[in-house]
Design a protein around this motif. Structure first.
Motif, PDB file in Angstrom:
ATOM      1  N   PRO A  62       2.449  10.638  -4.496  1.00 46.64           N
ATOM      2  CA  PRO A  62       3.715  10.747  -3.753  1.00 46.64           C
ATOM      3  C   PRO A  62       3.780  11.933  -2.793  1.00 46.64           C
ATOM      4  O   PRO A  62       4.388  11.843  -1.734  1.00 46.64           O
ATOM      5  CB  PRO A  62       4.757  10.869  -4.874  1.00 46.64           C
ATOM      6  CG  PRO A  62       3.999  11.339  -6.072  1.00 46.64           C
ATOM      7  CD  PRO A  62       2.644  10.739  -5.952  1.00 46.64           C
ATOM      8  N   ALA A  63       3.149  13.036  -3.144  1.00 43.72           N
ATOM      9  CA  ALA A  63       3.238  14.227  -2.299  1.00 43.72           C
ATOM     10  C   ALA A  63       2.417  14.107  -1.014  1.00 43.72           C
ATOM     11  O   ALA A  63       2.720  14.749  -0.015  1.00 43.72           O
ATOM     12  CB  ALA A  63       2.784  15.458  -3.088  1.00 43.72           C
ATOM     13  N   GLN A  64       1.389  13.270  -1.047  1.00 45.10           N
ATOM     14  CA  GLN A  64       0.501  13.142   0.116  1.00 45.10           C
ATOM     15  C   GLN A  64       0.635  11.795   0.827  1.00 45.10           C
ATOM     16  O   GLN A  64      -0.181  11.454   1.679  1.00 45.10           O
ATOM     17  CB  GLN A  64      -0.963  13.309  -0.321  1.00 45.10           C
ATOM     18  CG  GLN A  64      -1.314  14.676  -0.887  1.00 45.10           C
ATOM     19  CD  GLN A  64      -1.042  14.765  -2.375  1.00 45.10           C
ATOM     20  OE1 GLN A  64      -1.194  13.797  -3.114  1.00 45.10           O
ATOM     21  NE2 GLN A  64      -0.632  15.947  -2.833  1.00 45.10           N
ATOM     22  N   LYS A  65       1.669  11.018   0.509  1.00 41.10           N
ATOM     23  CA  LYS A  65       1.729   9.628   0.967  1.00 41.10           C
ATOM     24  C   LYS A  65       1.716   9.486   2.494  1.00 41.10           C
ATOM     25  O   LYS A  65       1.011   8.615   3.034  1.00 41.10           O
ATOM     26  CB  LYS A  65       2.964   8.935   0.386  1.00 41.10           C
ATOM     27  CG  LYS A  65       4.300   9.544   0.822  1.00 41.10           C
ATOM     28  CD  LYS A  65       5.478   8.856   0.156  1.00 41.10           C
ATOM     29  CE  LYS A  65       6.799   9.466   0.641  1.00 41.10           C
ATOM     30  NZ  LYS A  65       7.959   8.854  -0.017  1.00 41.10           N
ATOM     31  N   LEU A 123       0.821  -1.205   0.000  1.00 41.23           N
ATOM     32  CA  LEU A 123       0.000   0.000   0.000  1.00 41.23           C
ATOM     33  C   LEU A 123       0.864   1.269   0.000  1.00 41.23           C
ATOM     34  O   LEU A 123       0.599   2.189  -0.790  1.00 41.23           O
ATOM     35  CB  LEU A 123      -0.967  -0.013   1.191  1.00 41.23           C
ATOM     36  CG  LEU A 123      -1.991   1.127   1.246  1.00 41.23           C
ATOM     37  CD1 LEU A 123      -2.859   1.142  -0.014  1.00 41.23           C
ATOM     38  CD2 LEU A 123      -2.861   1.019   2.491  1.00 41.23           C
ATOM     39  N   PRO A 124       1.904   1.364   0.861  1.00 39.05           N
ATOM     40  CA  PRO A 124       2.797   2.526   0.742  1.00 39.05           C
ATOM     41  C   PRO A 124       3.443   2.652  -0.635  1.00 39.05           C
ATOM     42  O   PRO A 124       3.604   3.761  -1.145  1.00 39.05           O
ATOM     43  CB  PRO A 124       3.856   2.263   1.825  1.00 39.05           C
ATOM     44  CG  PRO A 124       3.150   1.442   2.847  1.00 39.05           C
ATOM     45  CD  PRO A 124       2.227   0.560   2.059  1.00 39.05           C
ATOM     46  N   ALA A 125       3.800   1.512  -1.247  1.00 39.69           N
ATOM     47  CA  ALA A 125       4.387   1.558  -2.591  1.00 39.69           C
ATOM     48  C   ALA A 125       3.371   2.056  -3.613  1.00 39.69           C
ATOM     49  O   ALA A 125       3.709   2.820  -4.531  1.00 39.69           O
ATOM     50  CB  ALA A 125       4.889   0.165  -2.986  1.00 39.69           C
ATOM     51  N   LEU A 126       2.114   1.646  -3.447  1.00 34.44           N
ATOM     52  CA  LEU A 126       1.048   2.110  -4.342  1.00 34.44           C
ATOM     53  C   LEU A 126       0.838   3.617  -4.188  1.00 34.44           C
ATOM     54  O   LEU A 126       0.689   4.344  -5.189  1.00 34.44           O
ATOM     55  CB  LEU A 126      -0.247   1.356  -4.038  1.00 34.44           C
ATOM     56  CG  LEU A 126      -1.471   1.724  -4.886  1.00 34.44           C
ATOM     57  CD1 LEU A 126      -1.240   1.377  -6.354  1.00 34.44           C
ATOM     58  CD2 LEU A 126      -2.723   1.014  -4.359  1.00 34.44           C
ATOM     59  N   LEU A 127       0.849   4.091  -2.949  1.00 33.84           N
ATOM     60  CA  LEU A 127       0.674   5.528  -2.706  1.00 33.84           C
ATOM     61  C   LEU A 127       1.871   6.329  -3.214  1.00 33.84           C
ATOM     62  O   LEU A 127       1.713   7.464  -3.675  1.00 33.84           O
ATOM     63  CB  LEU A 127       0.461   5.774  -1.209  1.00 33.84           C
ATOM     64  CG  LEU A 127      -0.851   5.216  -0.628  1.00 33.84           C
ATOM     65  CD1 LEU A 127      -0.901   5.393   0.878  1.00 33.84           C
ATOM     66  CD2 LEU A 127      -2.059   5.880  -1.289  1.00 33.84           C
ATOM     67  N   GLN A 128       3.042   5.749  -3.129  1.00 34.10           N
ATOM     68  CA  GLN A 128       4.241   6.397  -3.687  1.00 34.10           C
ATOM     69  C   GLN A 128       4.064   6.613  -5.195  1.00 34.10           C
ATOM     70  O   GLN A 128       4.536   7.607  -5.756  1.00 34.10           O
ATOM     71  CB  GLN A 128       5.461   5.508  -3.436  1.00 34.10           C
ATOM     72  CG  GLN A 128       6.761   5.977  -4.063  1.00 34.10           C
ATOM     73  CD  GLN A 128       7.433   7.089  -3.276  1.00 34.10           C
ATOM     74  OE1 GLN A 128       7.244   7.201  -2.073  1.00 34.10           O
ATOM     75  NE2 GLN A 128       8.199   7.921  -3.962  1.00 34.10           N
ATOM     76  N   LYS A 129       3.311   5.713  -5.809  1.00 34.17           N
ATOM     77  CA  LYS A 129       3.108   5.756  -7.260  1.00 34.17           C
ATOM     78  C   LYS A 129       1.989   6.720  -7.659  1.00 34.17           C
ATOM     79  O   LYS A 129       2.117   7.465  -8.628  1.00 34.17           O
ATOM     80  CB  LYS A 129       2.786   4.343  -7.747  1.00 34.17           C
ATOM     81  CG  LYS A 129       2.621   4.192  -9.235  1.00 34.17           C
ATOM     82  CD  LYS A 129       2.351   2.732  -9.591  1.00 34.17           C
ATOM     83  CE  LYS A 129       2.135   2.561 -11.089  1.00 34.17           C
ATOM     84  NZ  LYS A 129       1.846   1.143 -11.434  1.00 34.17           N
ATOM     85  N   ILE A 130       0.860   6.692  -6.902  1.00 32.05           N
ATOM     86  CA  ILE A 130      -0.311   7.458  -7.334  1.00 32.05           C
ATOM     87  C   ILE A 130      -0.481   8.791  -6.598  1.00 32.05           C
ATOM     88  O   ILE A 130      -1.200   9.674  -7.080  1.00 32.05           O
ATOM     89  CB  ILE A 130      -1.615   6.626  -7.214  1.00 32.05           C
ATOM     90  CG1 ILE A 130      -1.913   6.285  -5.737  1.00 32.05           C
ATOM     91  CG2 ILE A 130      -1.526   5.368  -8.056  1.00 32.05           C
ATOM     92  CD1 ILE A 130      -3.239   5.544  -5.548  1.00 32.05           C
TER      93      ILE A 130
END
Length: 411
Positions: free
Chosen positions: A47-50, A38-45
């Protein structure tokens, strides 16, 4: 052929094996997705708000889990079926969790992702609460430490193994989540098959009226409550301290220790492997030792303070070796904690009749701790940087150890 008396004099290892499989079925996918994929997914979609989104995910999960844990505990306590009280809910929760993981792979909307995660937390707790209650239902008191060690071993294995497996899919996130779906379903069904809970559809269910109905869904208010609540808050602090590190371990390596994505993945695998083997070894020996010496409380105190020392290591140097040192010290002590945690839970229950509900409330310490840890970390990181999250985790562990020491009912 063993006599019936001889069989009864042996620990019910089949139940222990089933419990271990059950823990792996939900915890390995949860850790893999929550702490890495999930953190990797958020890093992708996003990144500024992860960092903020991880905190939002954790907050929603905490609210849903707090309600679902108790509700499914009460429902399973009152379930009557030819497969027993707990099995139907474990199956339903496993399927529901798998569906939610699949939905994560097909959405890029952050609001929708938050909704899916909330539903997932509800499904997850349909597994967790009833599974814990099996230890109370089917295991004699004199063997609870030994059988709880199976739960602890699986817990010690699932946490790092979830990260190890998930870290192999940092560039193939959907494939990683599909792998977690398969693990959830296969092990979930295998768990109930191995335990083979006896049917109870002919057992009577007392109707609930008025205050009884309210009492069935609230925190216990009768019986020996002091030790129950000391255990609850002690556990909450230890688990939250653990997930302060676990919830942000990818970002600790990348943002605090300044490693590249590839170096972070490699370091995650090394750290998780150390955690797995140290935790597994100490979880395996701690339960039987606790049964033999009759000292669950002292071991919990030692485990809590020792784990605090482990989580403090990266405070002193932002280099990967300090996370490996945490894995050795913290992994050993968290293995001890995991091994005897459930034996302590069963020992402080106010009422056997509401075992799943009250265990569900105690398990809120695990569920909410897994969610509270990243929230605390997010606040500390945002306000003061990564450096002080390790000190915060250390303080929580020491306070948790003090609360365990104050328990009177358990030796």
């Amino acid at each position: 052929m063993l006599s019936e008396k001889a069989v009864k004099s042996r620990p019910p290892y089949r139940i222990g094996i089933g419990l271990a499989i059950g823990v792996l079925s939900w915890l390995l996918p949860y850790v893999g997705v929550n702490s890495t994929l999930l953190p990797a997914l958020l890093q992708k979609i996003a990144p500024a708000q992860k960092v903020q989104i991880i905190a939002e995910v954790a907050t929603i999960g905490m609210i849903v889990a707090a309600i679902a844990n108790v509700v499914f505990g009460v429902l399973s306590d009152r379930t009557r079926s030819r497969h027993g009280r707990r099995t139907p809910w474990i199956i339903i929760g496993s399927i529901g969790s798998a569906i939610c993981f699949w939905l994560i792979t097909i959405t890029t909307s952050i609001p929708m992702l938050l909704v899916i995660w909330g539903v997932y937390q509800a499904a997850l707790n349909a597994v967790v609460g009833p599974l814990l209650a099996i230890l109370s239902d089917l295991v004699p008191k004199k063997y609870k430490g030994t059988i709880a060690s199976f739960y602890g071993i699986a817990n010690s294995v699932a946490n790092p193994l979830g990260t190890i497996v998930a870290s192999q899919f940092l560039t193939k996130i959907n494939m990683g989540i599909w792998t977690m779906i398969a693990i959830q379903l296969v092990l979930g069904f295998l768990c109930v098959a191995v335990i083979h809970e006896p049917g109870n559809k002919d057992d009577k269910v007392e109707p609930l009226h008025g205050y009884q109905l309210i009492e069935a869904f609230i925190f216990p208010v009768h019986g020996q409550l002091r030790d129950f609540y000391l255990s609850l808050f002690g556990k909450l602090l230890i688990v939250a301290a653990h997930y302060i590190i676990v919830g942000y371990q990818l970002y600790i390596f990348m943002d605090y220790m300044k490693l590249s994505s590839g170096e972070a993945a490699s370091s995650l695998s090394i750290m998780s492997t150390i955690l797995m083997f140290t935790g597994m070894f100490f979880a395996a020996i701690s339960g039987p030792i606790a049964d033999k010496i009759g000292s669950i409380k002292k071991m919990m105190v030692i485990a809590s303070v020792g784990f605090g020392i482990g989580v403090l290591m990266p405070f002193f140097d932002p280099q990967p070796w300090t996370m490996f040192a945490y894995a050795v010290i913290g992994g050993s002590c968290y293995g001890i904690y995991n091994s005897i945690d459930q034996a302590l839970n069963v020992s402080v229950l106010p009422s056997k009749k509401a075992a799943a509900k009250d265990l569900g409330i105690l398990n809120l310490a695990n569920t909410i701790g897994q969610i509270l840890g990243p929230i605390v970390a997010s606040v500390v990181i945002t306000q003061m940087g990564y450096h002080l999250i390790f000190m915060a985790a250390f303080i929580m562990c020491v306070i948790g150890g003090v609360l365990f020491q104050m328990i009177r009912k358990v030796a």
